[in-house]
Design a protein around this motif. Sequence first.
Motif, mmCIF file in Angstrom:
data_model
loop_
_atom_site.group_PDB
_atom_site.id
_atom_site.type_symbol
_atom_site.label_atom_id
_atom_site.label_comp_id
_atom_site.label_asym_id
_atom_site.label_seq_id
_atom_site.Cartn_x
_atom_site.Cartn_y
_atom_site.Cartn_z
ATOM 1 N N SER A 36 0.880 -1.417 -0.121
ATOM 2 C CA SER A 36 0.207 -0.034 0.225
ATOM 3 C C SER A 36 0.852 1.158 -0.061
ATOM 4 O O SER A 36 0.643 2.221 -0.483
ATOM 5 N N ILE A 37 1.875 1.200 0.649
ATOM 6 C CA ILE A 37 2.863 2.218 0.766
ATOM 7 C C ILE A 37 3.593 2.613 -0.419
ATOM 8 O O ILE A 37 3.657 3.817 -1.160
ATOM 9 N N ALA A 38 3.893 1.704 -1.160
ATOM 10 C CA ALA A 38 4.541 1.751 -2.533
ATOM 11 C C ALA A 38 3.496 2.118 -3.377
ATOM 12 O O ALA A 38 4.108 3.165 -4.253
ATOM 13 N N THR A 39 2.222 1.708 -3.598
ATOM 14 C CA THR A 39 1.488 2.211 -4.304
ATOM 15 C C THR A 39 1.199 3.960 -4.486
ATOM 16 O O THR A 39 0.935 4.534 -5.126
ATOM 17 N N ALA A 40 0.985 3.874 -2.926
ATOM 18 C CA ALA A 40 0.566 5.544 -2.782
ATOM 19 C C ALA A 40 1.798 6.389 -3.055
ATOM 20 O O ALA A 40 1.854 7.451 -3.511
ATOM 21 N N ALA A 41 3.184 5.803 -2.676
ATOM 22 C CA ALA A 41 4.473 6.532 -3.082
ATOM 23 C C ALA A 41 4.558 7.006 -4.792
ATOM 24 O O ALA A 41 5.013 7.994 -5.092
ATOM 25 N N GLY A 42 4.129 5.726 -5.550
ATOM 26 C CA GLY A 42 4.096 6.100 -6.868
ATOM 27 C C GLY A 42 3.126 7.219 -7.272
ATOM 28 O O GLY A 42 3.646 8.057 -8.208
ATOM 29 N N ALA A 43 2.099 7.180 -6.679
ATOM 30 C CA ALA A 43 0.939 8.369 -7.020
ATOM 31 C C ALA A 43 1.612 9.717 -6.571
ATOM 32 O O ALA A 43 1.290 10.923 -7.108
ATOM 33 N N LEU A 44 2.441 9.650 -5.524
ATOM 34 C CA LEU A 44 3.078 11.071 -4.840
ATOM 35 C C LEU A 44 4.280 11.391 -5.582
ATOM 36 O O LEU A 44 4.666 12.622 -5.198
ATOM 37 N N ARG A 45 4.933 10.760 -6.338
ATOM 38 C CA ARG A 45 6.031 10.884 -6.757
ATOM 39 C C ARG A 45 6.440 12.347 -7.575
ATOM 40 O O ARG A 45 5.498 12.311 -8.349
ATOM 41 N N GLY A 46 7.165 13.084 -7.125
ATOM 42 C CA GLY A 46 7.378 14.346 -7.770
ATOM 43 C C GLY A 46 6.288 15.364 -7.211
ATOM 44 O O GLY A 46 6.063 16.468 -7.913
ATOM 45 N N LYS A 47 5.415 15.197 -6.193
ATOM 46 C CA LYS A 47 4.363 15.915 -5.809
ATOM 47 C C LYS A 47 4.576 16.621 -4.424
ATOM 48 O O LYS A 47 5.556 15.987 -3.927
ATOM 49 N N PRO A 48 4.379 17.772 -3.982
ATOM 50 C CA PRO A 48 4.649 18.362 -2.851
ATOM 51 C C PRO A 48 3.925 17.719 -1.670
ATOM 52 O O PRO A 48 4.343 18.152 -0.591
ATOM 53 N N CYS A 49 2.960 17.106 -1.593
ATOM 54 C CA CYS A 49 2.114 16.298 -0.787
ATOM 55 C C CYS A 49 3.293 15.333 -0.083
ATOM 56 O O CYS A 49 3.987 14.637 -0.408
ATOM 57 N N GLU A 50 2.880 15.459 1.283
ATOM 58 C CA GLU A 50 3.602 14.607 2.257
ATOM 59 C C GLU A 50 3.106 13.119 2.413
ATOM 60 O O GLU A 50 1.939 13.222 2.383
ATOM 61 N N LEU A 51 3.569 12.177 2.742
ATOM 62 C CA LEU A 51 3.106 10.718 3.043
ATOM 63 C C LEU A 51 3.427 10.570 4.389
ATOM 64 O O LEU A 51 4.719 10.550 4.981
ATOM 65 N N ALA A 52 2.379 10.456 5.044
ATOM 66 C CA ALA A 52 2.626 9.714 6.554
ATOM 67 C C ALA A 52 1.876 8.313 6.442
ATOM 68 O O ALA A 52 1.125 7.705 5.746
ATOM 69 N N ILE A 53 2.848 7.592 7.415
ATOM 70 C CA ILE A 53 2.538 6.051 7.376
ATOM 71 C C ILE A 53 1.865 5.545 8.627
ATOM 72 O O ILE A 53 2.611 5.828 9.699
ATOM 73 N N LEU A 54 1.081 4.658 8.567
ATOM 74 C CA LEU A 54 0.430 3.803 9.843
ATOM 75 C C LEU A 54 0.920 2.487 9.403
ATOM 76 O O LEU A 54 0.265 1.895 8.378
ATOM 77 N N PRO A 55 1.849 1.836 10.056
ATOM 78 C CA PRO A 55 2.214 0.471 9.542
ATOM 79 C C PRO A 55 1.329 -0.581 9.987
ATOM 80 O O PRO A 55 0.633 -0.560 11.005
ATOM 81 N N GLY A 56 0.773 -1.077 8.838
ATOM 82 C CA GLY A 56 -0.422 -2.264 9.155
ATOM 83 C C GLY A 56 -0.027 -3.504 8.455
ATOM 84 O O GLY A 56 -1.057 -4.281 8.163
ATOM 85 N N GLY A 57 0.953 -3.806 8.032
ATOM 86 C CA GLY A 57 1.354 -5.108 7.051
ATOM 87 C C GLY A 57 2.310 -5.929 8.006
ATOM 88 O O GLY A 57 2.349 -5.956 9.195
ATOM 89 N N THR A 58 2.646 -7.018 7.213
ATOM 90 C CA THR A 58 3.571 -8.221 8.048
ATOM 91 C C THR A 58 4.925 -7.666 8.327
ATOM 92 O O THR A 58 5.330 -7.948 9.383
ATOM 93 N N LEU A 59 5.665 -7.012 7.418
ATOM 94 C CA LEU A 59 6.962 -6.750 7.588
ATOM 95 C C LEU A 59 7.263 -5.126 7.903
ATOM 96 O O LEU A 59 8.053 -4.837 8.576
ATOM 97 N N ASN A 60 6.382 -4.360 7.022
ATOM 98 C CA ASN A 60 6.580 -2.845 7.318
ATOM 99 C C ASN A 60 7.798 -2.365 7.053
ATOM 100 O O ASN A 60 8.448 -1.789 7.958
ATOM 101 N N HIS A 61 8.799 -2.585 5.970
ATOM 102 C CA HIS A 61 10.161 -2.366 5.839
ATOM 103 C C HIS A 61 10.438 -1.037 5.934
ATOM 104 O O HIS A 61 11.107 -0.498 6.693
#
Length: 298
Positions: A63-88
Amino acid sequence: MSGVEILALVNSEAGTAEDACHALDKSGAFRVERIAPKELATRVRRAVESGAPRIVIAGGDGSIATAAGALRGKPCELAILPGGTLNHLAQDLGLPTDLDEAVRVAAGPTTRRIDIADVNGRLFLNTSSVGAYVTYVRTRERFERRLGYWLASAAAAFRILFRLRSFRVTLEVNGKEREYMTPLVFVGVGERELKLPTLGKRVENGCRGLHVMVVQSRSAGRVLALAFAAAARGVKQVSQTPEMQSFIVDSVRIEPKRRVTAWNIAVDGEIVRVTPPLEYRLVRDGLKVVVAETPVSS
């Protein structure tokens, strides 16, 4: 972000979705939406187009990678709530695993820019690989429904020992071509460890760049021996042996010697099909993320 209601998108299929929604609602600082993974990228793009200054993603690495792809090159900040198995990525950033603490960080003022990478235009945050790991992921996914993630991982690792195939590739590094016969090429964002118990983790204060590692073993037994040696010694020691080549670069080109029209590779743990050659590129400071003022030690 005082006075601004922050959009929080919760992966509706994550096992922690209910707890994440509860923690976010309790804070009162977020507008919470549950969303299916396949709709996440579109929803993030819509939010950015509407001028969202920050988006919270509650989910795992996919989910984080999907969102990051949409945010690439944008000024919008990404905040994360870890909710997966590994949460690298969350671990690498020192984010808290406790949801209430993570929510406080997500609403906080501290941000930083991080390096990301892409391969043939597809963004990744952690790792990508060609060869044995693709077989491993597919095998693990077949076992996971019956065995759970960790047992499936162990079973898949054992299974690939008997199914490893080497392939011939050409790597172009710093303008020079190098040819290898290998069962596995690994590319990580930032310098990586191969030392238990931090296998695959970024080296603290390590070099910036793409860490490219090429296993040069031709038999399952030698690959296993190399893995044990890597686990015991770490990348710096193993890269000095003829069994593994290790480079830290800004870009690398990987091409199969045998002509193929498409190649299955692993990108942040997911299998994707791409057209060779593979053009890996580091994107320095490519994503702005919200972090804790004092990172949590992992």
